[in-house]
Design a protein around this motif. Structure first.
Motif, PDB file in Angstrom:
ATOM      1  N   ALA A 120       0.856  -1.183   0.000  1.00  0.00           N
ATOM      2  CA  ALA A 120       0.000   0.000   0.000  1.00  0.00           C
ATOM      3  C   ALA A 120       0.890   1.230   0.000  1.00  0.00           C
ATOM      4  O   ALA A 120       1.968   1.235   0.590  1.00  0.00           O
ATOM      5  CB  ALA A 120      -0.919   0.007   1.213  1.00  0.00           C
ATOM      6  N   VAL A 121       0.446   2.269  -0.684  1.00  0.00           N
ATOM      7  CA  VAL A 121       1.212   3.498  -0.777  1.00  0.00           C
ATOM      8  C   VAL A 121       0.239   4.673  -0.787  1.00  0.00           C
ATOM      9  O   VAL A 121      -0.865   4.585  -1.322  1.00  0.00           O
ATOM     10  CB  VAL A 121       2.104   3.504  -2.042  1.00  0.00           C
ATOM     11  CG1 VAL A 121       1.266   3.491  -3.304  1.00  0.00           C
ATOM     12  CG2 VAL A 121       3.049   4.694  -2.049  1.00  0.00           C
ATOM     13  N   GLY A 122       0.632   5.778  -0.155  1.00  0.00           N
ATOM     14  CA  GLY A 122      -0.226   6.952  -0.081  1.00  0.00           C
ATOM     15  C   GLY A 122       0.158   8.013  -1.095  1.00  0.00           C
ATOM     16  O   GLY A 122       1.297   8.090  -1.559  1.00  0.00           O
ATOM     17  N   ALA A 123      -0.823   8.850  -1.446  1.00  0.00           N
ATOM     18  CA  ALA A 123      -0.598   9.973  -2.352  1.00  0.00           C
ATOM     19  C   ALA A 123      -1.464  11.138  -1.885  1.00  0.00           C
ATOM     20  O   ALA A 123      -2.532  10.943  -1.306  1.00  0.00           O
ATOM     21  CB  ALA A 123      -0.930   9.598  -3.790  1.00  0.00           C
ATOM     22  N   LEU A 124      -0.996  12.336  -2.132  1.00  0.00           N
ATOM     23  CA  LEU A 124      -1.730  13.542  -1.752  1.00  0.00           C
ATOM     24  C   LEU A 124      -2.068  14.328  -3.002  1.00  0.00           C
ATOM     25  O   LEU A 124      -1.189  14.717  -3.768  1.00  0.00           O
ATOM     26  CB  LEU A 124      -0.896  14.403  -0.798  1.00  0.00           C
ATOM     27  CG  LEU A 124      -1.563  15.688  -0.301  1.00  0.00           C
ATOM     28  CD1 LEU A 124      -2.742  15.352   0.617  1.00  0.00           C
ATOM     29  CD2 LEU A 124      -0.561  16.566   0.437  1.00  0.00           C
ATOM     30  N   SER A 125      -3.356  14.566  -3.216  1.00  0.00           N
ATOM     31  CA  SER A 125      -3.826  15.282  -4.395  1.00  0.00           C
ATOM     32  C   SER A 125      -4.138  16.729  -4.024  1.00  0.00           C
ATOM     33  O   SER A 125      -4.907  16.987  -3.091  1.00  0.00           O
ATOM     34  CB  SER A 125      -5.079  14.604  -4.964  1.00  0.00           C
ATOM     35  OG  SER A 125      -5.530  15.268  -6.116  1.00  0.00           O
ATOM     36  N   LEU A 126      -3.534  17.667  -4.738  1.00  0.00           N
ATOM     37  CA  LEU A 126      -3.709  19.090  -4.483  1.00  0.00           C
ATOM     38  C   LEU A 126      -4.253  19.799  -5.711  1.00  0.00           C
ATOM     39  O   LEU A 126      -4.037  19.352  -6.845  1.00  0.00           O
ATOM     40  CB  LEU A 126      -2.375  19.741  -4.094  1.00  0.00           C
ATOM     41  CG  LEU A 126      -1.629  19.193  -2.880  1.00  0.00           C
ATOM     42  CD1 LEU A 126      -0.273  19.873  -2.767  1.00  0.00           C
ATOM     43  CD2 LEU A 126      -2.441  19.378  -1.620  1.00  0.00           C
ATOM     44  N   ASN A 127      -4.943  20.884  -5.468  1.00  0.00           N
ATOM     45  CA  ASN A 127      -5.369  21.765  -6.543  1.00  0.00           C
ATOM     46  C   ASN A 127      -4.745  23.137  -6.291  1.00  0.00           C
ATOM     47  O   ASN A 127      -4.877  23.698  -5.197  1.00  0.00           O
ATOM     48  CB  ASN A 127      -6.897  21.882  -6.589  1.00  0.00           C
ATOM     49  CG  ASN A 127      -7.357  22.937  -7.580  1.00  0.00           C
ATOM     50  OD1 ASN A 127      -7.961  23.927  -7.201  1.00  0.00           O
ATOM     51  ND2 ASN A 127      -7.070  22.725  -8.845  1.00  0.00           N
ATOM     52  N   VAL A 128      -4.046  23.645  -7.281  1.00  0.00           N
ATOM     53  CA  VAL A 128      -3.401  24.947  -7.177  1.00  0.00           C
ATOM     54  C   VAL A 128      -4.120  25.929  -8.086  1.00  0.00           C
ATOM     55  O   VAL A 128      -4.248  25.690  -9.291  1.00  0.00           O
ATOM     56  CB  VAL A 128      -1.905  24.868  -7.555  1.00  0.00           C
ATOM     57  CG1 VAL A 128      -1.259  26.247  -7.419  1.00  0.00           C
ATOM     58  CG2 VAL A 128      -1.181  23.859  -6.677  1.00  0.00           C
TER      59      VAL A 128
END
Length: 490
Positions: A120-128
């Motif tokens: 399992a691996v995490g990711a962070l989704s951002l909106n700029v």
């Protein structure tokens, strides 16, 4: 004796044998074509899902956002701190997590420890959202009357003014000219790039992250975004005042990517003020056949999260790909079964009819001492040969039709909806900048691969058809008596 007799009888009845073989061939060819097209549909859907999920990803874990608190609109807002100077360009960035509610990074380890989870691996989704431009200050001008004559009024004065008086000052000109640029940024675990959003991308220029670049201010940008912004390897840009260097340009494996910029996870967490947080956990199961069980395991042990599998995501795929897949699965398979059943029935009836015309022959053989089993074996042997010939013709026709579909490669569209969670890059519950609700349309070329399993199925059907026809004809032949041959003599 058996082989010689079999060869002679098939040679004498070429037309009847050919009709039976062709009937079986058409049914088998249709089965091969439908199975191959269905396999092509499955491959096309897998390409679509992999473009969203990531290669090797079996499911994602997200958390839905909470409802807005009482008194708050929950809508978007933007605070812009304008500078007092009107001569300089003003710029400001708003960085927010997008998709679902942020999860603690510690949950990644907890998910990885569940039964049936390989990694399992995490990711962070951002909106700029970047706003830049400048204000232009207006100039105040006074308006004076040109006459002191009683009853005259100055033009352009608010309320008309009075005669002979000076006009009130008015502001003329001024305004604002700003550009708004919104793009998506995803923070990836640079130590585990084989799982997650970056796994769907192929580096075309430059290189990807190294495991040592966990805190480096470097970025990999998508090919389409690089073309739009005219970035190349070595170019620099800023996000909220932080300077990044482009080290690689990547293109998606099978579709347009919804992610514009990839940065190391720790750096993304700093940009989004989301320390030790992720928005999506990508999961790979130890056994692809146990995905449903793993989903139940994670849902039961980690409350408040939403687990989305590829099967769940497939339900959001619409368009001609989905329609054609449904037709191939339902109508096509039922049609092939109906045609195959009809072919078996026709072959059985034709074989039985041929036996009826051979009353004298079989009656004479029994009178000469042939037991019923030998007569039955003879009929079944002839039917089996007819079935194998039909199978060979059917395989040739079916493979030819499948290769024709592959050669033409008809284009099918797949519209990808939003699943409502918080995945990155348009993944499960993803969406583009600002949690977009619009659909992303992909174009997929259809192929019809023929597998060895399909060929084996065709051979099995040919043998089955021959056995069914032979069984019916042999049963009828075994019931004949030598006296039937004498009655048939004119």
């Amino acid at each position: 004796m058996f082989g010689i007799y079999l060869k002679r009888e098939l040679g004498r009845r070429k037309k009847a044998a050919l009709v039976i073989a062709l009937g079986l061939a058409l049914g088998i060819a249709l089965v091969i074509t439908v199975n191959s097209v269905s396999a092509g549909m499955t491959q096309a859907q897998d390409k679509v899902l992999k473009s969203l999920y990531g290669l090797g990803t079996d499911m994602t874990v997200t958390k839905a956002r909470t409802a807005p608190t009482s008194g708050s609109s929950g809508g978007p807002n933007f605070k812009f701190d304008a500078k007092s100077s009107s001569s300089s360009t003003q710029s400001s960035d708003r960085v927010q997590t997008q998709g679902g509610q942020a999860l603690k990074s510690s949950l990644v380890t907890k998910v990885a420890g569940q039964k049936g989870v390989a990694s399992a691996v995490g990711a962070l989704s951002l909106n700029v959202t970047k706003v830049d431009g400048s204000f232009t200050q207006g100039k105040a001008k006074s308006s004076t009357s040109g006459s002191s004559t009683s009853g005259s009024s100055s033009q352009g004065q608010p309320g008309g003014g009075s005669s002979g008086s000076g006009g009130a000052p008015q502001v003329q000109g001024g305004g604002a000219n700003f550009n708004v640029n919104s793009y998506s940024v995803v923070g990836v675990d640079v130590a585990h790039q084989g799982l997650g959003p970056l796994s769907t991308m192929k580096i075309t220029t430059g290189r990807t992250f190294t495991s040592a670049q966990t805190s480096a201010k470097v970025a990999v940008v998508s090919k389409s975004y690089a073309k739009q912004k005219k970035y190349k390897v070595g170019s620099t840009f800023k996000i909220s005042g932080t300077k990044f260097t482009v080290i690689g340009i990547a293109s998606p494996d099978s579709s347009e990517s919804d992610t514009d910029v990839f940065v190391p996870l720790k750096v993304a967490q700093t940009l989004g003020d989301a320390k030790n947080q992720v928005t999506t956990i990508y999961v790979k199961a130890t056994d692809s056949k146990q995905i449903s069980a793993v989903k139940k395991e994670i849902t039961a042990n980690i409350s408040g999260t939403t687990v989305t599998t590829s099967a769940d995501l497939a339900s959001t795929v619409s368009g001609s790909l989905s329609t054609a897949s449904s037709l191939a699965t339902s109508v096509g398979k039922w049609l092939s079964i109906a045609v195959l059943a009809a072919a078996f029935l026709v072959a059985a009836l034709l074989t039985s009819s041929a036996v009826s015309r051979r009353v004298r022959e079989f009656g004479t053989l029994k009178a000469l001492g042939w037991p019923s089993r030998n007569v039955t074996r003879q009929v079944v042997g002839e039917s089996m040969v007819n079935g194998l010939i039909g199978g060979a013709l059917g395989i040739a026709l079916g493979v030819g039709a499948a290769y024709a579909v592959t050669a033409v490669s008809p284009k099918l569209t797949a519209q990808l909806g939003n699943t409502g969670g918080g995945g990155a890059g348009g993944g499960p519950g993803g969406g583009g900048p600002g949690q977009q609700a619009s659909q992303n349309t992909l174009e997929i070329a259809l192929s019809a691969p023929v597998s060895l399993t399909t060929i084996a199925l065709a051979v099995g059907l040919a043998v089955t058809g021959g056995l069914i026809a032979g069984a019916m004809g042999g049963w009828r032949a075994s019931r004949m008596r030598p006296a039937d041959a004498l009655r048939s003599v004119s």
